[in-house]
Design a protein around this motif. Structure first.
Motif, PDB file in Angstrom:
ATOM      1  N   ILE A  53      -7.731  -4.586  41.587  1.00 21.72           N
ATOM      2  CA  ILE A  53      -7.674  -5.942  41.888  1.00 21.72           C
ATOM      3  C   ILE A  53      -6.305  -6.388  42.301  1.00 21.72           C
ATOM      4  CG2 ILE A  53      -7.782  -8.100  40.787  1.00 21.72           C
ATOM      5  CD1 ILE A  53     -10.091  -7.092  39.408  1.00 21.72           C
ATOM      6  N   GLY A  54      -5.325  -6.039  41.489  1.00 20.43           N
ATOM      7  CA  GLY A  54      -3.836  -6.362  41.926  1.00 20.43           C
ATOM      8  C   GLY A  54      -3.436  -5.462  43.178  1.00 20.43           C
ATOM      9  N   THR A  55      -3.754  -4.354  43.385  1.00 21.65           N
ATOM     10  CA  THR A  55      -3.393  -3.907  44.756  1.00 21.65           C
ATOM     11  C   THR A  55      -4.064  -4.497  45.984  1.00 21.65           C
ATOM     12  OG1 THR A  55      -2.901  -1.656  43.846  1.00 21.65           O
ATOM     13  CG2 THR A  55      -3.360  -1.759  46.132  1.00 21.65           C
ATOM     14  N   ALA A  56      -5.410  -4.805  45.688  1.00 20.52           N
ATOM     15  CA  ALA A  56      -6.221  -5.677  46.867  1.00 20.52           C
ATOM     16  C   ALA A  56      -5.667  -7.042  46.912  1.00 20.52           C
ATOM     17  CB  ALA A  56      -7.605  -5.883  46.354  1.00 20.52           C
ATOM     18  N   ILE A  57      -4.932  -7.793  46.012  1.00 22.98           N
ATOM     19  CA  ILE A  57      -4.278  -8.968  46.106  1.00 22.98           C
ATOM     20  C   ILE A  57      -3.033  -8.860  46.904  1.00 22.98           C
ATOM     21  CG2 ILE A  57      -3.203 -10.737  45.079  1.00 22.98           C
ATOM     22  CD1 ILE A  57      -5.120 -10.622  42.716  1.00 22.98           C
ATOM     23  N   PHE A  58      -2.422  -7.798  46.666  1.00 25.96           N
ATOM     24  CA  PHE A  58      -0.839  -7.504  47.356  1.00 25.96           C
ATOM     25  C   PHE A  58      -1.301  -7.345  48.996  1.00 25.96           C
ATOM     26  CE2 PHE A  58       0.959  -6.334  43.535  1.00 25.96           C
ATOM     27  CZ  PHE A  58       2.388  -7.099  43.418  1.00 25.96           C
ATOM     28  N   LEU A  59      -2.310  -6.438  49.194  1.00 26.95           N
ATOM     29  CA  LEU A  59      -2.557  -6.065  50.548  1.00 26.95           C
ATOM     30  C   LEU A  59      -3.305  -7.135  51.274  1.00 26.95           C
ATOM     31  CD1 LEU A  59      -4.242  -2.335  49.915  1.00 26.95           C
ATOM     32  CD2 LEU A  59      -1.913  -2.957  50.922  1.00 26.95           C
ATOM     33  N   THR A  60      -3.894  -8.097  50.787  1.00 27.09           N
ATOM     34  CA  THR A  60      -4.438  -9.157  51.424  1.00 27.09           C
ATOM     35  C   THR A  60      -3.450 -10.487  51.711  1.00 27.09           C
ATOM     36  OG1 THR A  60      -6.743  -8.719  50.093  1.00 27.09           O
ATOM     37  CG2 THR A  60      -6.331 -11.066  51.198  1.00 27.09           C
ATOM     38  N   LEU A  61      -2.667 -10.600  50.480  1.00 27.82           N
ATOM     39  CA  LEU A  61      -1.754 -11.890  50.649  1.00 27.82           C
ATOM     40  C   LEU A  61      -0.601 -11.226  51.635  1.00 27.82           C
ATOM     41  CD1 LEU A  61      -1.815 -13.610  47.231  1.00 27.82           C
ATOM     42  CD2 LEU A  61      -3.193 -14.170  49.442  1.00 27.82           C
ATOM     43  N   GLY A  62      -0.144  -9.825  51.575  1.00 27.47           N
ATOM     44  CA  GLY A  62       0.774  -9.445  52.318  1.00 27.47           C
ATOM     45  C   GLY A  62       0.893  -9.762  53.779  1.00 27.47           C
ATOM     46  N   GLY A  63      -0.399 -10.118  54.329  1.00 25.67           N
ATOM     47  CA  GLY A  63      -0.218 -10.472  55.949  1.00 25.67           C
ATOM     48  C   GLY A  63       0.094 -12.201  56.042  1.00 25.67           C
TER      49      GLY A  63
END
Length: 328
Positions: A54-64
């Motif tokens: 979940i944390g990795t998904a949030i990082f990858l999603t919000l990174g854009g």
């Protein structure tokens, strides 16, 4: 031999404390649930794993998003930790409500099998979603805090080698200590913590004293799962690669740490986790030296579990547990 062991000791301590902090926080989830329900929640390792994804998904999603990328890395990490903790906390509450509460009066073997079933369900669910989105269930987490600092241990004592520590290790240890101290304060100094201790001591009597036992149990699952999910994020940032099966062996070791410290004892779980992490890193660095090449670093798990067996032979209740006399 002793000189070779001392050479690597500073690095062993740094790596052991980093890994031990992960074990300690995950072990807290096991020991809290056991203290309240006498249930070994074997799905807790998978909640840790789910938190990492979940944390990795949030990082990858919000990174854009530009506003997120412009944030200081530490602030972004804290925001992700808070969001992941909330999500995994509610996941733990949902698991308790759906899978464990209906079986509360069933034989403990039934709830144990249910916990194992929930564990496999979470593994396969995370693998399915990850492969659907990424095409591969092995995910590389964002590289953050990768700067390394040299600790000049040789200036303290010439027999030591210098050690390297990453910024992510410092952050993991500091945040881990903050979470453990905060949990200890909550359990021992707050009204809800008193209610948790009362339910752990005698559930029926606590209910007669107007304590809402179901709410206390839900809070226990929420706190344990929230801490486990946050630790999953820190693990992903520290070690870089995650997969749906990281929770199995790590959860088993965290459970071992809880047993070593004294299952049901919060401070014992903390000390047991740190001790297990240091022992594992010590074995990885020095087992080949101690066995004259017979055993390599891959036997570090055997070494750690052997220590556990020795502890339980001479002190079955764990290092910080109390022997209980059963009245007939």
């Amino acid at each position: 031999m002793l000189a070779e062991i001392l050479h690597t000791l500073p690095q062993v301590l740094i790596d052991g404390l980093t890994l031990g902090a992960v074990y300690a926080i995950v072990a807290l989830g096991y020991t809290m649930v056991y203290g309240i329900l006498e249930l070994i929640n074997f799905a807790h390792g998978e909640i840790f794993m789910t938190g990492a994804f979940i944390g990795t998904a949030i990082f990858l999603t919000l990174g854009g998003f530009g506003w997120f990328a412009a944030m200081p890395a530490l602030v972004a990490l804290i925001l992700v930790l808070v969001a992941t903790s909330a999500l995994t906390g509610f996941l733990g509450v949902g698991i308790e409500r759906v899978a464990y509460r209906p079986l509360r009066k069933a034989p403990k073997l039934i709830t144990l099998i249910t916990a194992i079933g929930v564990s496999f369900l979470l593994q396969d669910l995370v693998r399915f979603v990850t492969e659907l989105k990424k095409g591969n269930y092995i995910v590389t987490a964002p590289t953050m805090f990768s700067e390394q600092t040299t600790i000049k241990a040789s200036s303290v004592l010439s027999v030591f080698n210098n050690a390297q520590i990453k910024s992510s290790s410092i952050i993991l240890i500091v945040i881990g200590i903050i979470m453990m101290v905060a949990l200890d304060f909550f359990v021992n100094k707050t009204k809800w913590g008193m209610a948790m201790r009362a339910v752990a001591q005698d559930r029926e009597t606590a209910a007669l004293m107007s304590i809402n036992v179901n709410k206390v149990i839900s809070l226990t699952f929420f706190l344990g799962s929230a801490l486990g999910g946050a630790t999953g994020v820190l693990f992903a940032v520290q070690y870089g690669t995650i997969d749906p099966y990281i929770g199995f062996i790590l959860g088993l070791k965290a459970f071992t740490a809880a047993v070593m410290g004294g299952i049901g004892n919060i401070r014992g779980a903390m000390v047991g986790g740190i001790l297990l992490g240091v022992l594992e890193m010590f074995a990885a660095a020095n087992l080949s030296i101690l066995s004259h090449g017979i055993f390599g670093a891959e036997y570090k798990d055997v070494f750690a579990f052997a220590i556990l067996i020795i502890v339980l032979i001479f002190k079955p209740e764990g290092l910080f547990g109390k022997a209980v006399t059963e009245k007939v």
